[in-house]
Each structure stands twice: as structure tokens, then as C-alpha cells.
Write an enzyme that holds these catalytic residues in place. Structure first.
Site, mmCIF file in Angstrom:
data_model
loop_
_atom_site.group_PDB
_atom_site.id
_atom_site.type_symbol
_atom_site.label_atom_id
_atom_site.label_comp_id
_atom_site.label_asym_id
_atom_site.label_seq_id
_atom_site.Cartn_x
_atom_site.Cartn_y
_atom_site.Cartn_z
ATOM 1 N N THR A 7 68.159 64.098 23.443
ATOM 2 C CA THR A 7 68.147 63.444 21.982
ATOM 3 C C THR A 7 69.233 63.092 21.487
ATOM 4 O O THR A 7 70.366 63.394 21.898
ATOM 5 C CB THR A 7 67.436 64.570 20.984
ATOM 6 O OG1 THR A 7 67.667 64.196 19.682
ATOM 7 C CG2 THR A 7 68.285 65.956 21.264
ATOM 8 N N TYR A 26 69.185 73.541 17.161
ATOM 9 C CA TYR A 26 68.294 72.663 18.302
ATOM 10 C C TYR A 26 69.129 71.899 19.333
ATOM 11 O O TYR A 26 68.976 71.927 20.405
ATOM 12 C CB TYR A 26 67.162 71.857 17.440
ATOM 13 C CG TYR A 26 66.788 70.761 18.069
ATOM 14 C CD1 TYR A 26 65.681 71.110 19.074
ATOM 15 C CD2 TYR A 26 67.008 69.533 17.906
ATOM 16 C CE1 TYR A 26 65.144 69.978 19.754
ATOM 17 C CE2 TYR A 26 66.518 68.491 18.172
ATOM 18 C CZ TYR A 26 65.649 68.450 19.299
ATOM 19 O OH TYR A 26 65.080 67.652 19.990
ATOM 20 N N LYS A 57 69.972 71.833 23.255
ATOM 21 C CA LYS A 57 69.479 70.528 24.089
ATOM 22 C C LYS A 57 70.698 70.188 24.852
ATOM 23 O O LYS A 57 70.741 69.555 26.103
ATOM 24 C CB LYS A 57 68.871 69.441 22.909
ATOM 25 C CG LYS A 57 67.672 69.662 22.471
ATOM 26 C CD LYS A 57 66.526 69.636 23.305
ATOM 27 C CE LYS A 57 66.320 68.238 24.185
ATOM 28 N NZ LYS A 57 64.996 68.329 25.050
HETATM 29 N N1 LIG Z 1 60.020 63.769 18.468
HETATM 30 C C1 LIG Z 1 61.343 63.235 18.760
HETATM 31 O O1 LIG Z 1 61.622 62.463 17.662
HETATM 32 C C2 LIG Z 1 62.305 63.321 19.905
HETATM 33 C C3 LIG Z 1 63.315 62.411 20.052
HETATM 34 C C4 LIG Z 1 64.157 62.640 20.816
HETATM 35 C C5 LIG Z 1 64.120 63.566 21.872
HETATM 36 N N2 LIG Z 1 62.780 64.402 21.745
HETATM 37 C C6 LIG Z 1 62.652 65.484 22.763
HETATM 38 O O2 LIG Z 1 61.493 65.093 23.398
HETATM 39 C C7 LIG Z 1 60.853 66.297 24.061
HETATM 40 C C8 LIG Z 1 59.379 66.144 23.293
HETATM 41 O O3 LIG Z 1 59.321 66.408 22.009
HETATM 42 P P1 LIG Z 1 57.974 66.234 21.227
HETATM 43 O O4 LIG Z 1 58.448 65.977 19.588
HETATM 44 O O5 LIG Z 1 57.205 65.808 21.958
HETATM 45 O O6 LIG Z 1 57.929 68.005 21.108
HETATM 46 P P2 LIG Z 1 56.587 68.719 21.086
HETATM 47 O O7 LIG Z 1 57.003 70.143 19.949
HETATM 48 O O8 LIG Z 1 55.551 68.082 19.999
HETATM 49 O O9 LIG Z 1 56.160 69.342 22.200
HETATM 50 C C9 LIG Z 1 57.010 70.081 22.966
HETATM 51 C C10 LIG Z 1 56.001 70.691 24.142
HETATM 52 O O10 LIG Z 1 56.571 71.529 24.771
HETATM 53 C C11 LIG Z 1 55.970 72.548 25.375
HETATM 54 N N3 LIG Z 1 56.915 73.872 25.476
HETATM 55 C C12 LIG Z 1 57.830 74.316 24.667
HETATM 56 N N4 LIG Z 1 58.373 75.264 25.185
HETATM 57 C C13 LIG Z 1 57.888 75.432 26.466
HETATM 58 C C14 LIG Z 1 58.154 76.161 27.641
HETATM 59 N N5 LIG Z 1 59.292 77.103 27.606
HETATM 60 N N6 LIG Z 1 57.543 76.160 28.558
HETATM 61 C C15 LIG Z 1 56.601 75.212 28.553
HETATM 62 N N7 LIG Z 1 56.312 74.223 27.685
HETATM 63 C C16 LIG Z 1 56.945 74.536 26.756
HETATM 64 C C17 LIG Z 1 54.810 73.091 23.974
HETATM 65 O O11 LIG Z 1 54.066 73.663 24.147
HETATM 66 C C18 LIG Z 1 54.803 71.466 23.582
HETATM 67 O O12 LIG Z 1 53.504 70.899 24.035
HETATM 68 C C19 LIG Z 1 61.756 67.419 23.403
HETATM 69 O O13 LIG Z 1 62.500 67.617 24.720
HETATM 70 C C20 LIG Z 1 62.700 66.720 22.354
HETATM 71 O O14 LIG Z 1 63.909 67.298 22.286
HETATM 72 C C21 LIG Z 1 62.172 64.319 20.631
#
Ligand SMILES: NC(=O)c1ccc[n+]([C@@H]2O[C@H](COP(=O)([O-])OP(=O)(O)OC[C@H]3O[C@@H](n4cnc5c(N)ncnc54)[C@H](O)[C@@H]3O)[C@@H](O)[C@H]2O)c1
Length: 336
Positions: free
Chosen positions: A124, A147, A151
Site C-alpha cells: 500500500t 496497519y 504492511k
Molecule cells: N482497499 C484499498 O484501498 C487498498 C489499497 C492498497 C492496498 N491494499 C491492500 O490490498 C489487499 C486487499 O485489500 P482489500 O481492501 O481487498 O481488503 P479486504 O479487507 O476487503 O479483504 C481482505 C481479505 O483477506 C482475508 N484475510 C485477512 N486475514 C487473513 C488471513 N490471516 N488469512 C487468510 N485470509 C485473510 C479476509 O478474509 C478478506 O477476504 C490488502 O493487502 C491491502 O493492504 C488495499
């Protein structure tokens, strides 16, 4: 045939990525590993469930035996699994450390053991901290919240596995992403769904925090490009080249839903809240990536329309998930 393990594939970006990859690469097998935490939702994968190239395993990325079992028959891991919400990680940093740092290490061990062709870690822009300028990949990591610190720790371990063991890793640092299937605790889906119900929208502080906003399909495309064409060991910013203060997002949502400004409530800011993120995406540009920033408002409107058309999806979470309600009550009680 390529077999990719997609961790966190039942979450927001992960489920969009699974759908994107199954459509784009009909000869790939996609194996989702997801713990189905409060944010994981099988409804997000309903339309791909019967695809013969798709399979799903419920489990934690910290479960080394399960991860090994899946990894031995795979070519690559794309790691989305994480505790993704800043606010929750303030209330419970341990869960963030467990998934965003420890879990990454478990996956790296499996990828090393089974000599995977790629380990793609989804990071991120929040790992950089806050800026008045623009973040480039070589900038120092100065995360300000549990958080983003967890990361950053995860992606540094990815770097170490490349440097020490020669694992062919890729890290993409994505910016704020929006689109369908976004869990309704994050600003855009929370505000859309509150406004549909004529409920107030809680804006942190003055609402002038700046984020780089990117449509989820841009993010998926960027990951796909870096996964296939990135140089092992490298880090890539994947952004929308589209910096906007939160208040501008709120104003657009009010306009699209035809709601009054009186629904805006300024609440106490998140502690340690980064003021501004901005990403230089020129390194990804060198791989052929270009975000569709000129379509931002159109994509935001489409997202609003998706939530209007899919009330059952989000009402099941907002009205029936005890974990959602407990978090919202605790967090926003402290913001008054
Ligand atoms: N949403 C954003 O704007 C954004 C931006 C940049 C990066 N990210 C990164 O992208 C990734 C996905 O983000 P998102 O918004 O889709 O998140 P989200 O919270 O919607 O989804 C996370 C998923 O990971 C699963 N999960 C969590 N811990 C787990 C574990 N220990 N083992 C197995 N599964 C697990 C959850 O059940 C969920 O399905 C993350 O790594 C986040 O840091 C998100």
C-alpha cells in the site's frame, strides 16, 4: 497452465482480481485461500464459483501445513490477505501484525520451499507515511499507523527473501481503491450506503486529507502487468494519478445521490492520520500501465449505482453482521 494461489480472494480487491484473471486467462487455475474474517465474503465470488478453473479453500495464511499443501501444486502466490482497515488496526494492532507481517512470512517460506516462479505481494502507499510531494519507489518507508507499519514489515520480509534466497518477488504499492464489493466500513462504501438511507456521513476532521483514488479494475490491471512483466525483486507504485481531498469525494457522492450537505458530520480525526498521499506511477508506466484517471467521476458514479442495485449485498453486512455493528458502535462512539 499456470496455477496461482490468490490469498484474501474473498475480500474487496482480491475478489475483483480473481474475476479479472479468470476472464483474461482462461488457461489459468486460480486457487483462493481466505480465512473469511469479517471482511471475507463468499457472496463476492458467487459468479465465479462454478468456473472449473476456480477453487476455494478456507484457511489462515499463518497455517503453514495448509499453505504448503496448496503451494506444492502452484506456480505463484499473489498475496492480498491482510487486516486492511486502519481504524480496526488502531483498536486491535495484534490482528494486523498477525496477518500483515507474520502471515506474509509463512507464505514466503512456502514459495521458497516449492520454488515458485513468482511471489507477488500487494502492499500500500500508506507504507510511505505522509507527504507534501510525491512518493517514488526509492523513498524511505515511514508508516505512521499499526496497519501500515505491519504492511511495511511484511513487504520488507518479501524484500529479504529476494535478497537472501533469490525468490522472484514483486511488490506493488497500491493507492486508495474503490469499486464494487468494497466492505462498507471504508469511506466510499460507508458514505454511499449511509446516504442511500439518509443517514449522516462521518468526515474525519476538516476532511481535507488527500488520497490518490484508483478504480479497482485499474488496480487489478496494474497487478496483472507487474506480475507478468515486472522485474523480480522490484517494487512498483500502482496508483490512479488522481489526488483528491476527502471533501471532494463526499461532495461528488452527495451530488450523485441527490442528497443535502446537511448530512455531513465532521467528527474527531483518526489518531496518526496521514494528511496526504500521492504516487508517482511512472515506473509502472514503463511496463505499459496507465490508469484511466479521466474516467474517475464516471467510475465513481458506476460504483454508486452498483451499491444502489446491490442493496441485499451490503444490508446483509450492515444490518446482520454483529462484528460490523460492534466495530462501528465502538469506533464512532470515540469520535464524537
Ligand atoms: N482497499 C484499498 O484501498 C487498498 C489499497 C492498497 C492496498 N491494499 C491492500 O490490498 C489487499 C486487499 O485489500 P482489500 O481492501 O481487498 O481488503 P479486504 O479487507 O476487503 O479483504 C481482505 C481479505 O483477506 C482475508 N484475510 C485477512 N486475514 C487473513 C488471513 N490471516 N488469512 C487468510 N485470509 C485473510 C479476509 O478474509 C478478506 O477476504 C490488502 O493487502 C491491502 O493492504 C488495499
Amino acid at each position: 497452465m499456470q496455477t496461482l494461489i490468490v490469498t484474501g480472494g474473498a475480500g474487496f480487491i482480491g475478489s475483483n482480481f480473481v474475476r479479472y484473471m479468470l476472464n483474461k486467462y482462461p488457461d489459468y487455475r486460480i486457487v483462493v485461500l481466505d480465512a473469511l474474517t469479517y471482511a471475507g465474503n463468499l457472496d463476492n465470488l458467487a459468479d465465479v464459483w462454478k468456473n472449473p478453473n476456480f477453487s476455494f479453500f478456507k484457511g489462515d495464511i499463518n497455517d503453514a501445513a495448509l499453505v504448503d499443501n496448496l503451494a506444492q501444486n502452484a506456480d505463484a502466490i499473489v498475496n492480498f490477505a491482510a487486516e486492511s482497515h486502519n481504524d480496526r488496526a488502531i483498536l486491535n494492532p495484534q490482528a494486523a501484525v498477525q496477518s500483515n507481517f507474520n502471515g506474509v512470512w509463512t507464505l514466503l517460506e512456502a514459495a521458497r520451499k516449492f520454488k515458485h516462479e513468482r511471489f507477488h505481494h500487494i502492499s500500500t502507499d500508506e507504507v510511505y507515511g505522509t507527504t507534501d510531494g510525491i512518493f517514488r519507489e526509492g523513498d524511505p518507508l515511514e508508516p505512521n499507523q499499526p496497519y501500515s507499519a505491519a504492511k511495511a514489515g511484511g513487504e520488507l520480509m518479501v524484500r529479504a527473501y529476494h535478497q537472501t534466497f533469490g525468490l522472484p518477488t514483486i511488490v506493488t504499492r497500491g493507492s486508495n481503491t474503490f469499486g464494487p464489493y468494497h466492505y462498507p466500513e471504508k469511506i466510499i462504501p460507508l458514505f454511499i450506503t449511509n446516504l442511500i438511507d439518509d443517514q449522516p456521513v462521518p468526515v474525519y476532521g476538516d476532511g481535507m486529507q488527500v488520497r490518490d483514488w484508483m478504480y479497482v479494475l485499474d488496480h487489478c490491471r496494474g497487478i496483472d502487468i507487474a506480475l507478468h512483466h515486472g522485474t523480480p525483486g522490484e517494487v512498483y507504485n500502482v496508483g490512479g494519478d488522481n489526488d483528491r481531498p476527502n471533501m471532494e469525494i463526499v461532495t461528488l457522492l452527495l451530488k450523485f445521490l441527490n442528497k443535502p450537505e446537511s448530512l455531513i458530520r465532521h467528527v474527531k480525526d483518526r489518531p496518526g492520520h496521514d494528511r496526504r498521499y500521492s504516487l508517482d506511477v511512472s515506473k509502472m508506466g514503463g511496463l505499459g500501465y496507465r490508469p484511466e484517471k479521466e474516467r474517475f467521476e464516471e467510475r465513481l458514479k458506476e460504483t454508486v449505482d452498483w451499491y444502489v442495485a446491490n442493496e441485499a449485498w451490503w444490508r446483509k453486512i450492515k444490518e446482520k453482521q454483529a462484528e460490523y455493528q460492534a466495530f462501528m458502535n465502538q469506533w464512532y462512539a470515540e469520535r464524537k
